[in-house]
Design a protein around this motif. Structure first.
Motif, mmCIF file in Angstrom:
data_model
loop_
_atom_site.group_PDB
_atom_site.id
_atom_site.type_symbol
_atom_site.label_atom_id
_atom_site.label_comp_id
_atom_site.label_asym_id
_atom_site.label_seq_id
_atom_site.Cartn_x
_atom_site.Cartn_y
_atom_site.Cartn_z
ATOM 1 N N SER A 1 -1.566 -1.018 7.404
ATOM 2 C CA SER A 1 -1.227 0.153 6.150
ATOM 3 C C SER A 1 0.307 0.827 7.149
ATOM 4 O O SER A 1 1.086 1.713 6.626
ATOM 5 N N GLU A 2 0.047 1.521 8.310
ATOM 6 C CA GLU A 2 1.028 2.240 9.403
ATOM 7 C C GLU A 2 2.579 1.827 9.347
ATOM 8 O O GLU A 2 3.721 2.223 8.956
ATOM 9 N N GLN A 3 2.461 0.222 9.633
ATOM 10 C CA GLN A 3 3.215 -0.315 10.012
ATOM 11 C C GLN A 3 4.095 -0.342 8.234
ATOM 12 O O GLN A 3 5.337 -0.691 8.304
ATOM 13 N N ALA A 4 3.578 -0.524 6.950
ATOM 14 C CA ALA A 4 3.864 -0.923 5.911
ATOM 15 C C ALA A 4 4.977 0.563 5.885
ATOM 16 O O ALA A 4 5.802 0.627 5.085
ATOM 17 N N ILE A 5 4.046 1.380 5.877
ATOM 18 C CA ILE A 5 4.900 2.717 5.387
ATOM 19 C C ILE A 5 6.122 3.077 6.256
ATOM 20 O O ILE A 5 7.211 3.458 6.045
ATOM 21 N N GLY A 6 6.625 2.397 8.166
ATOM 22 C CA GLY A 6 7.451 2.400 9.016
ATOM 23 C C GLY A 6 8.349 1.337 8.705
ATOM 24 O O GLY A 6 9.195 1.714 8.117
ATOM 25 N N SER A 16 1.128 -0.903 0.065
ATOM 26 C CA SER A 16 0.130 -0.306 0.259
ATOM 27 C C SER A 16 0.432 1.377 -0.172
ATOM 28 O O SER A 16 0.237 2.194 -0.354
ATOM 29 N N VAL A 17 2.628 0.824 0.077
ATOM 30 C CA VAL A 17 3.264 2.411 0.188
ATOM 31 C C VAL A 17 2.873 2.889 -1.194
ATOM 32 O O VAL A 17 3.296 2.237 -2.494
#
Length: 199
Positions: free
Chosen positions: A123-128, A46-47
Motif C-alpha cells: 500500500s505504501e508503494q501505491a502511495i508512492g 487503496s489510495v
C-alpha cells in the motif's frame, strides 16, 4: 515531450503562488485521471485523496502551523518554520492530501493470509506511485508542487476538520500552485552506485 523529459521537468518547487489558469474542478479531474491509471498490488486501489483549494487549503496550513508552534524548540525556530509554511505551501493554490484506506489493506490481509505481511508495504508503494503520477501530471501542466510529510502531527486535526473516514490514514501532503521561483539544484549519485547490469 518524452517521458524522460517530463521526469526532468518534475521538481520540488518551494516558491508557490495562487495564479493558476486551471479551475479547482479541472485540477480535481487531472488528479483523478492520474490516480485512476496508477498501478497498485492486486489492483487494490487503496489510495484516497482530498483536493483542497481556497479556504480549505489555507485552513490546512494554519492547522499545521498551530501544531508546529506547539512543538517548536524556540520562537526563532518557529519563525523559520512559519516562513517556509507560508511561502512554500500556504501561498499556493491548493493541496492534495494522500491517504491509505486501511480497510482495503485489512481485507486483503484476511483474504490472502500467505501474503498478509506484505500488504502494508504494497500500500505504501501505491502511495508512492500515485504521488509520482500526480506530480508528473502537474509538471506536464506547468503546475509547481512538492511532497510533504507533516503526518502524523496533523492527522487528528485533518480528520476532524475535513470529515475523514476512520479507515483513512494520512500519508503525504502535496501543496501546489503557480511556479514563482525555480527549483533548486539537484545532485545525482553515480549510475554505477544506483544500478548494476548482470548478464
Amino acid at each position: 515531450m518524452t517521458f524522460n523529459e517530463l521526469q526532468k521537468k518534475r521538481r520540488s518547487i518551494y516558491q508557490l503562488g495562487d495564479k493558476l489558469t486551471q479551475t479547482p474542478e479541472e485540477i480535481h479531474h487531472m488528479v483523478n485521471e492520474a490516480l485512476r491509471e496508477a498501478p497498485s498490488a492486486m489492483n487494490s486501489q487503496s489510495v484516497r485523496v482530498l483536493v483542497l483549494t481556497g479556504d480549505s487549503h489555507k485552513k490546512l496550513w494554519d492547522m499545521t502551523l498551530d501544531r508546529l508552534k506547539a512543538v517548536a524548540k524556540s520562537e526563532e525556530a518557529f519563525a523559520k518554520t512559519a516562513a517556509k509554511i507560508n511561502g512554500a505551501f500556504k501561498s499556493g493554490f491548493g493541496t492534495v492530501l494522500y491517504f491509505t484506506d486501511t480497510s482495503v489493506v485489512t481485507d486483503l490481509e484476511e483474504a490472502f493470509p500467505a501474503y498478509a505481511d506484505n500488504f502494508y508495504d504494497w500500500s505504501e508503494q501505491a502511495i508512492g506511485i500515485s504521488t509520482y503520477a500526480v506530480w508528473l501530471t502537474f509538471a506536464e501542466n506547468g503546475i509547481g508542487t512538492s511532497n510533504q510529510h507533516y503526518n502524523p502531527l496533523i492527522d487528528a486535526d485533518v480528520a476532524r476538520e475535513f470529515d475523514v473516514p476512520d479507515t483513512w490514514k494520512l500519508r503525504a501532503e502535496m501543496p501546489f500552485g503557480s511556479i514563482e521561483g525555480p527549483a533548486g539544484e539537484k545532485d545525482y549519485i553515480e549510475d554505477s552506485v544506483r544500478s548494476r547490469l548482470l548478464k
